[in-house]
Write an enzyme that holds these catalytic residues in place. Structure first.
Site, PDB file in Angstrom:
ATOM      1  N   ARG A 161     -33.637  -5.526  14.622  1.00  0.00           N
ATOM      2  CA  ARG A 161     -34.138  -6.150  15.663  1.00  0.00           C
ATOM      3  C   ARG A 161     -34.287  -7.634  15.061  1.00  0.00           C
ATOM      4  O   ARG A 161     -34.898  -7.869  14.054  1.00  0.00           O
ATOM      5  CB  ARG A 161     -35.673  -5.805  16.140  1.00  0.00           C
ATOM      6  CG  ARG A 161     -35.376  -4.407  16.722  1.00  0.00           C
ATOM      7  CD  ARG A 161     -36.608  -4.062  17.727  1.00  0.00           C
ATOM      8  NE  ARG A 161     -36.159  -2.419  18.238  1.00  0.00           N
ATOM      9  CZ  ARG A 161     -35.382  -2.349  18.989  1.00  0.00           C
ATOM     10  NH1 ARG A 161     -34.572  -3.115  19.870  1.00  0.00           N
ATOM     11  NH2 ARG A 161     -35.272  -0.838  19.603  1.00  0.00           N
ATOM     12  N   ASN A 213     -22.362 -16.395  16.231  1.00  0.00           N
ATOM     13  CA  ASN A 213     -22.275 -17.835  15.688  1.00  0.00           C
ATOM     14  C   ASN A 213     -21.610 -18.048  14.464  1.00  0.00           C
ATOM     15  O   ASN A 213     -21.964 -17.110  13.353  1.00  0.00           O
ATOM     16  CB  ASN A 213     -23.856 -18.327  15.592  1.00  0.00           C
ATOM     17  CG  ASN A 213     -24.563 -18.085  17.088  1.00  0.00           C
ATOM     18  OD1 ASN A 213     -24.241 -18.532  18.192  1.00  0.00           O
ATOM     19  ND2 ASN A 213     -25.940 -17.885  16.807  1.00  0.00           N
ATOM     20  N   VAL A 272     -28.027 -18.003   9.580  1.00  0.00           N
ATOM     21  CA  VAL A 272     -28.136 -17.311   8.439  1.00  0.00           C
ATOM     22  C   VAL A 272     -26.404 -17.061   7.821  1.00  0.00           C
ATOM     23  O   VAL A 272     -25.888 -16.477   8.837  1.00  0.00           O
ATOM     24  CB  VAL A 272     -28.729 -16.105   8.775  1.00  0.00           C
ATOM     25  CG1 VAL A 272     -28.689 -14.964   7.676  1.00  0.00           C
ATOM     26  CG2 VAL A 272     -30.192 -16.237   9.062  1.00  0.00           C
ATOM     27  N   HIS A 286     -23.371 -11.706  11.218  1.00  0.00           N
ATOM     28  CA  HIS A 286     -24.160 -10.884  12.226  1.00  0.00           C
ATOM     29  C   HIS A 286     -23.541 -11.014  13.443  1.00  0.00           C
ATOM     30  O   HIS A 286     -23.224 -12.069  13.949  1.00  0.00           O
ATOM     31  CB  HIS A 286     -25.288 -10.975  11.822  1.00  0.00           C
ATOM     32  CG  HIS A 286     -25.968 -12.696  12.054  1.00  0.00           C
ATOM     33  ND1 HIS A 286     -25.620 -13.365  10.987  1.00  0.00           N
ATOM     34  CD2 HIS A 286     -26.410 -13.053  13.010  1.00  0.00           C
ATOM     35  CE1 HIS A 286     -26.171 -14.480  11.497  1.00  0.00           C
ATOM     36  NE2 HIS A 286     -26.548 -14.419  12.695  1.00  0.00           N
TER      37      HIS A 286
END
Ligand code: AMP
Length: 112
Positions: free
Chosen positions: A28, A83, A92, A96
């Site tokens: 999450r 992204n 980051v 992901h």
């Protein structure tokens, strides 16, 4: 190891794990943008989608994203965001996929 997601994968930083297999971890998001906001990432470090991504891994990431959407009961729909790089707003530098849903999301692209 200074990558925050590598530390999460290694269990050195706590996270809310949603799903996991040998290649992929889903957690999450710490700052959710919707009722469901899950990040699906490869366990092995890969900076972004701009890198050479193994096809099997790419397929697994997409499949896990869809499984997360099913587990979260997002029958009315959901959005996948990846992204990439500075202009893409990536904060980051560990690949992901954002699985976002649970409310109606605004349009991101102009209607034709
Ligand atoms: P991006 O801008 O695509 O790189 O997104 C990075 C996402 O990671 C943001 O939505 C952050 O809220 C999320 N994030 C950063 N640190 C953590 C953490 N320790 N646990 C869970 N999510 C995180």
């Amino acid at each position: 190891m200074d990558c925050v997601f590598c530390q999460i994968v290694a269990g050195k930083i706590p996270s809310q794990r949603v799903r996991e297999d040998e290649l992929v971890l889903a957690i999450r998001d710490i700052r959710p943008q919707a009722p469901t906001h899950v990040l699906v990432m490869p366990k092995a470090h890969l900076a972004s989608l701009a890198e050479e991504v193994d096809e099997r891994l790419a397929g697994r990431l997409l499949r896990v994203a869809a499984e997360v959407a099913r587990m979260e009961k997002l029958e009315k729909g959901w959005r996948l965001i990846v992204n990439t790089g500075e202009h893409g707003g990536q904060e980051v530098a560990h690949l992901h996929l954002h699985v976002i849903g649970g409310r109606r999301l605004g349009r991101m692209l102009p209607q034709s």
